[in-house]
Enzyme design. Sequence first.
Site, short mmCIF file in Angstrom:
data_model
loop_
_atom_site.label_atom_id
_atom_site.label_comp_id
_atom_site.label_asym_id
_atom_site.label_seq_id
_atom_site.Cartn_x
_atom_site.Cartn_y
_atom_site.Cartn_z
CE1 TYR A 281 -2.22 3.30 2.63
CE2 TYR A 281 -3.55 2.70 0.73
CZ TYR A 281 -3.26 3.57 1.76
OH TYR A 281 -4.02 4.71 1.92
CG ASP B 47 5.93 3.72 0.18
OD1 ASP B 47 4.72 3.57 -0.09
OD2 ASP B 47 6.33 4.35 1.19
CE LYS C 169 3.04 4.91 7.73
NZ LYS C 169 1.72 4.83 8.37
#
Length: 429
Positions: free
Chosen positions: A144, A238, A266
């Site tokens: 994802y 990613d 994050k």
Amino acid sequence: MNFSKSKELYNEGLVNLVGAVNSPVRAFASVGGNPLFIKKAKGSRITDVDGNEYLDLVVSYGPMIIGHRHKKVQKAVNKALKNGYSFGASTKNEIKLAKIVCDAFPGMDKVRFVNSGTEAVLSGIRLARAFTGKDKIIKFAGCYHGHQDSLLVAAGSGLATLSLPGSKGVPEGAVKNTLIATYNDLESVKSHFEKHDDIAGVIIEPIGGNMGVVVPQNNFLKELKAYLQSKGALLIADEVMTGFRSTFGGAQEVLGVEADITCLGKVIGGGFPVGAYGARNEIMENVAPLGGMYQAGTLSGNPIAMAGGISTLTELKRQNPYECFDRIGSEMETILKDKAEKYGVDIVVNRFGSMMNPFFTDKPVHNFDDAQTSDTNKFATFFWEMIKNGVFLPPSQFEAWFLNTAISEKDIKIFEKAVDASMKKVAEA
Ligand code: KE4
């Protein structure tokens, strides 16, 4: 345990918030029951609105890596707030955080800050297309990368190599340049290059974290990078989840692979909204205002968020907790396996440093199909028993658990006791 205030807020939230949440996973759909509403957190602990305190293994899905409300972050953010919140002009803190990030990633000469991991990835994809002049992107099933149209895809049926929209509202045109491969299967990547000569690059979570944790096997990343180099395509890492968590830099450093483009999020905001993408100069010089690839943002590089990121990464570097993460992670992994064996529950635990989770299956989990052999009903039983025993987990079998540096030996004892009770409950279910 009393959850009455969470239930009240849930019902109130349903009026003006979709599902009473601002991100679907928080609705607890995978585990049933009403979602918890959180009041506060400090260090390794989080407290819900009913006053129930938990050991927090969600940590906001990664960002709170040095624990909640660290005093050094609090001080830095309070200081920044005294100067103003947002200016629409550049500030010193953006330069400071950019240096910390670029110094940590060998493949990154320049970085551009944005406001989320989704924005970092959509910009990184656009940059790969701008740099190569090619349109197609390969992603891996189960990975994802945020909610941009072109990556919300479902595998086509049978031999179909092109993707189908994976969400309502995503037009077929948005995914016609997206190809899907199988994690840990280089042949599935090569088969796309045999059919298409306009592949800009491959985007990958260097450690899968959105299927639950899935670890690359047998030098998969290294072989993928070498193959892409031979085809003139880019490797887009990613590292929104793994960046600064796998080591002070990226999982690509631990795996001995240098990505062409890296996407971050994050941890680099320390709980404040920060995403980023970066690469070597010859690639980044394609980004406006230097080059023709446009990307912009009102709150990009926001000075408060920068202060959160700088203070978090500075403290994280000072602590250098990665050996400790491995020790604690290994201890927790052993507890899970021992208690599952004690009660005859089939689990497989995947872990990479401070990211880990059990799968309720008896099969090794090396890709999304493997992960889907898990018994999600058993996970749901496990989840709620862990809640009742004071441990807050991500409410889905297909999410990673995250450690933070505030976890204590006392927390490990709480975890052990909770896992024992929860595995017993699963066995009895
Ligand atoms: P955000 O837009 O949520 O900041 O980042 C998207 C993203 C990109 N890349 C990776 C590898 C990610 O894990 C994420 C977001 N992760 C999810 C957890 N599965 C965030 C939690 C949520 O969606 O509520």
